[in-house]
Motif scaffolding. Sequence first.
Motif, PDB file in Angstrom:
ATOM      1  N   VAL A 295      34.636  51.632  20.512  1.00  0.00           N
ATOM      2  CA  VAL A 295      34.376  52.241  21.018  1.00  0.00           C
ATOM      3  C   VAL A 295      34.070  52.102  22.746  1.00  0.00           C
ATOM      4  CG1 VAL A 295      31.897  53.630  21.122  1.00  0.00           C
ATOM      5  CG2 VAL A 295      32.834  53.162  18.915  1.00  0.00           C
ATOM      6  N   ASP A 296      34.311  52.773  23.688  1.00  0.00           N
ATOM      7  CA  ASP A 296      34.457  53.064  25.002  1.00  0.00           C
ATOM      8  C   ASP A 296      33.726  54.107  26.203  1.00  0.00           C
ATOM      9  OD1 ASP A 296      34.540  51.877  27.501  1.00  0.00           O
ATOM     10  OD2 ASP A 296      36.429  52.025  27.603  1.00  0.00           O
ATOM     11  N   GLY A 297      32.023  54.092  25.951  1.00  0.00           N
ATOM     12  CA  GLY A 297      31.582  54.894  26.938  1.00  0.00           C
ATOM     13  C   GLY A 297      30.562  54.578  27.734  1.00  0.00           C
ATOM     14  N   GLY A 298      30.718  55.568  28.431  1.00  0.00           N
ATOM     15  CA  GLY A 298      29.337  55.124  29.887  1.00  0.00           C
ATOM     16  C   GLY A 298      30.189  54.648  31.000  1.00  0.00           C
ATOM     17  N   SER A 299      29.606  54.736  31.947  1.00  0.00           N
ATOM     18  CA  SER A 299      30.159  54.183  33.497  1.00  0.00           C
ATOM     19  C   SER A 299      29.250  53.205  34.277  1.00  0.00           C
ATOM     20  CB  SER A 299      30.440  55.790  34.204  1.00  0.00           C
ATOM     21  OG  SER A 299      29.100  56.126  34.892  1.00  0.00           O
ATOM     22  N   ALA A 300      27.693  53.317  34.278  1.00  0.00           N
ATOM     23  CA  ALA A 300      27.166  52.688  34.924  1.00  0.00           C
ATOM     24  C   ALA A 300      25.858  52.639  34.265  1.00  0.00           C
ATOM     25  CB  ALA A 300      26.952  53.144  36.071  1.00  0.00           C
ATOM     26  N   GLY A 301      25.375  51.482  34.916  1.00  0.00           N
ATOM     27  CA  GLY A 301      24.063  50.631  33.534  1.00  0.00           C
ATOM     28  C   GLY A 301      22.628  52.222  33.789  1.00  0.00           C
ATOM     29  N   ASN A 302      23.202  53.086  35.010  1.00  0.00           N
ATOM     30  CA  ASN A 302      21.587  53.969  35.451  1.00  0.00           C
ATOM     31  C   ASN A 302      22.345  55.921  35.657  1.00  0.00           C
ATOM     32  OD1 ASN A 302      23.168  53.865  37.376  1.00  0.00           O
ATOM     33  ND2 ASN A 302      21.841  53.967  38.873  1.00  0.00           N
ATOM     34  N   VAL A 303      23.688  55.867  34.969  1.00  0.00           N
ATOM     35  CA  VAL A 303      23.939  57.073  34.466  1.00  0.00           C
ATOM     36  C   VAL A 303      23.975  57.382  32.822  1.00  0.00           C
ATOM     37  CG1 VAL A 303      26.031  58.271  35.239  1.00  0.00           C
ATOM     38  CG2 VAL A 303      25.113  56.443  36.414  1.00  0.00           C
ATOM     39  N   ILE A 304      23.398  58.568  33.054  1.00  0.00           N
ATOM     40  CA  ILE A 304      24.030  59.640  31.188  1.00  0.00           C
ATOM     41  C   ILE A 304      25.580  59.509  31.433  1.00  0.00           C
ATOM     42  CG2 ILE A 304      23.620  60.963  29.946  1.00  0.00           C
ATOM     43  CD1 ILE A 304      21.047  60.028  31.021  1.00  0.00           C
ATOM     44  N   PRO A 305      26.114  58.914  30.586  1.00  0.00           N
ATOM     45  CA  PRO A 305      27.592  58.271  29.981  1.00  0.00           C
ATOM     46  C   PRO A 305      28.266  60.663  29.765  1.00  0.00           C
ATOM     47  CG  PRO A 305      25.806  57.714  28.452  1.00  0.00           C
ATOM     48  CD  PRO A 305      25.165  57.613  29.262  1.00  0.00           C
ATOM     49  N   ALA A 306      29.169  60.017  30.506  1.00  0.00           N
ATOM     50  CA  ALA A 306      29.640  61.917  30.375  1.00  0.00           C
ATOM     51  C   ALA A 306      30.694  61.392  29.849  1.00  0.00           C
ATOM     52  CB  ALA A 306      30.384  62.227  31.708  1.00  0.00           C
ATOM     53  N   GLN A 307      31.304  60.212  29.206  1.00  0.00           N
ATOM     54  CA  GLN A 307      32.621  60.086  28.532  1.00  0.00           C
ATOM     55  C   GLN A 307      32.034  59.164  27.490  1.00  0.00           C
ATOM     56  OE1 GLN A 307      36.273  60.358  29.778  1.00  0.00           O
ATOM     57  NE2 GLN A 307      36.094  62.553  30.637  1.00  0.00           N
ATOM     58  N   THR A 308      33.022  59.816  26.606  1.00  0.00           N
ATOM     59  CA  THR A 308      32.975  58.360  25.036  1.00  0.00           C
ATOM     60  C   THR A 308      34.624  58.315  24.097  1.00  0.00           C
ATOM     61  OG1 THR A 308      30.270  58.430  24.834  1.00  0.00           O
ATOM     62  CG2 THR A 308      31.762  57.562  23.339  1.00  0.00           C
ATOM     63  N   GLN A 309      35.044  57.356  24.274  1.00  0.00           N
ATOM     64  CA  GLN A 309      36.409  57.445  23.237  1.00  0.00           C
ATOM     65  C   GLN A 309      35.973  56.641  22.276  1.00  0.00           C
ATOM     66  OE1 GLN A 309      38.775  56.974  26.843  1.00  0.00           O
ATOM     67  NE2 GLN A 309      36.941  57.171  27.563  1.00  0.00           N
ATOM     68  N   ALA A 310      36.711  56.723  21.498  1.00  0.00           N
ATOM     69  CA  ALA A 310      36.757  55.787  19.909  1.00  0.00           C
ATOM     70  C   ALA A 310      38.111  56.002  19.937  1.00  0.00           C
ATOM     71  CB  ALA A 310      35.768  56.424  19.116  1.00  0.00           C
ATOM     72  N   GLN A 311      38.484  54.874  18.863  1.00  0.00           N
ATOM     73  CA  GLN A 311      39.896  55.003  17.741  1.00  0.00           C
ATOM     74  C   GLN A 311      39.753  54.603  16.309  1.00  0.00           C
ATOM     75  OE1 GLN A 311      43.236  52.885  18.836  1.00  0.00           O
ATOM     76  NE2 GLN A 311      43.417  53.014  21.241  1.00  0.00           N
ATOM     77  N   ILE A 312      40.095  55.703  16.052  1.00  0.00           N
ATOM     78  CA  ILE A 312      39.653  56.043  14.269  1.00  0.00           C
ATOM     79  C   ILE A 312      41.246  55.676  13.372  1.00  0.00           C
ATOM     80  CG2 ILE A 312      39.248  57.327  12.250  1.00  0.00           C
ATOM     81  CD1 ILE A 312      37.756  59.198  15.164  1.00  0.00           C
ATOM     82  N   ASP A 313      40.769  54.877  12.552  1.00  0.00           N
ATOM     83  CA  ASP A 313      41.879  54.347  11.722  1.00  0.00           C
ATOM     84  C   ASP A 313      41.721  54.728  10.578  1.00  0.00           C
ATOM     85  OD1 ASP A 313      44.263  51.865  11.103  1.00  0.00           O
ATOM     86  OD2 ASP A 313      43.116  52.446   9.306  1.00  0.00           O
ATOM     87  N   ILE A 314      43.403  55.018   9.854  1.00  0.00           N
ATOM     88  CA  ILE A 314      42.769  56.301   8.213  1.00  0.00           C
ATOM     89  C   ILE A 314      43.722  55.348   7.672  1.00  0.00           C
ATOM     90  CG2 ILE A 314      41.923  58.177   9.313  1.00  0.00           C
ATOM     91  CD1 ILE A 314      44.028  59.110   8.036  1.00  0.00           C
ATOM     92  N   ARG A 315      42.978  55.716   6.559  1.00  0.00           N
ATOM     93  CA  ARG A 315      44.014  55.119   5.335  1.00  0.00           C
ATOM     94  C   ARG A 315      43.891  55.864   3.810  1.00  0.00           C
ATOM     95  NH1 ARG A 315      47.054  49.798   7.775  1.00  0.00           N
ATOM     96  NH2 ARG A 315      45.755  50.219   9.523  1.00  0.00           N
ATOM     97  N   VAL A 316      44.940  56.245   3.486  1.00  0.00           N
ATOM     98  CA  VAL A 316      44.889  56.723   2.745  1.00  0.00           C
ATOM     99  C   VAL A 316      45.928  56.509   1.388  1.00  0.00           C
ATOM    100  CG1 VAL A 316      43.878  58.977   3.609  1.00  0.00           C
ATOM    101  CG2 VAL A 316      47.004  58.767   3.391  1.00  0.00           C
ATOM    102  N   LEU A 317      45.553  57.711   0.688  1.00  0.00           N
ATOM    103  CA  LEU A 317      46.921  57.104  -1.151  1.00  0.00           C
ATOM    104  C   LEU A 317      48.123  58.239  -1.185  1.00  0.00           C
ATOM    105  CD1 LEU A 317      44.873  54.800  -3.901  1.00  0.00           C
ATOM    106  CD2 LEU A 317      46.894  53.869  -2.536  1.00  0.00           C
TER     107      LEU A 317
END
Length: 379
Positions: free
Chosen positions: A239-261
Amino acid sequence: MSELLNALRSRQRDMLEFLTAMVERESITSDKAKVDVLVDLLEAKLNTLCADSVARLPQEDVGDFLYAAWNSAAPGKPYLFLVHIDTVHPIGSLESMPIKIADGRFYGPGALDMKAGVVIALEAIRHLVERDQLPNRPIQLLMTTDEEIGSPYSEALIKQTAAGCELVLVTEPATQEGAIKTWRKGGGKYELLIEGRASHAGIAPQEGINSIIEFARQALDINRLNDLKYGTSVSITLVDGGSAGNVIPAQTQAQIDIRVLTMEAMRNLHEALSNLHPKMPGAKVSCIRRHHRPPMERRPGLFEKAAAIGEGQGVTIYEGGTGGGSDGNFTAAMGIPTLDGLGAHGDGAHALHEHVIIDSLPRQAALIAAILLEWDAES
Ligand SMILES: [Zn+2]
């Protein structure tokens, strides 16, 4: 002990020598120059094995691929060996995990996954070539350098090469218990992007749309897609989100790993992840699949046939499966019979204690040579 197994046991020292040369040449996927040094070694090796052709397929971003073919003019569908020579170990790993032989084990980065498997495949071919015993079918070998990052550069070539093959042999490591792999989970990587609106956290917090809060709410829903009892896992891994300690974060990115049978589970998850709706007014949510490997579903009869052939040579094999994928996933999902995990026995793939059980080298080479010799005769 069978004559075949005996003959390959007498080659153990040569196999170890070549394995050492391979492991000495470190080859993390991302370092093309280093990987190409190992490609040079293998190109030279293939040129000693009386192939009809050895082709080096230049790549820009990863190490070059190699393709070799024997018996190209023979009738019938080819047998295809699928191997990779890249590893996950950073350059310099040899210092913290030096090559070592102890208690019948060979230690070194990438030894198990899957440099030993390459040695095994080449030894089985060498054995049959020297005795002029190659089956009356084309034999092909495709050696790639991007498996550890999901084969983005080789996937199309793998599929194209495997199309129309009789059998695909993948010398990835056996399971920890020494079983060949008759099933593998499929997997995928998704990128989740949440867009909100930036605003000063002190002056105008009410004007912001907090992408981290939107993410948190999405994350709980995504986590509910787990169905571990049926082999489905959905893990938010970065997860990676936000830009500075006093700013409401405009963007958050995340990676998702899926596994299935199963393919069905893969389709259902894809549907769910592709249709996430924003919870907060004004937020935007997108979830994009970056790459995936379909699951290798167990194919009845395939293991039984290989086991019968092994038994005839005094090599007993077992079957198992794993949550990790390989290039065998692609070929199995195309409906091409695929035997995977035919490589070395050992433990610690991708880890500091990665090692190969040395006497599995000739054993697996004998098994593979026997499969090539007898696959057509065994019904
Ligand atoms: Zn591997």
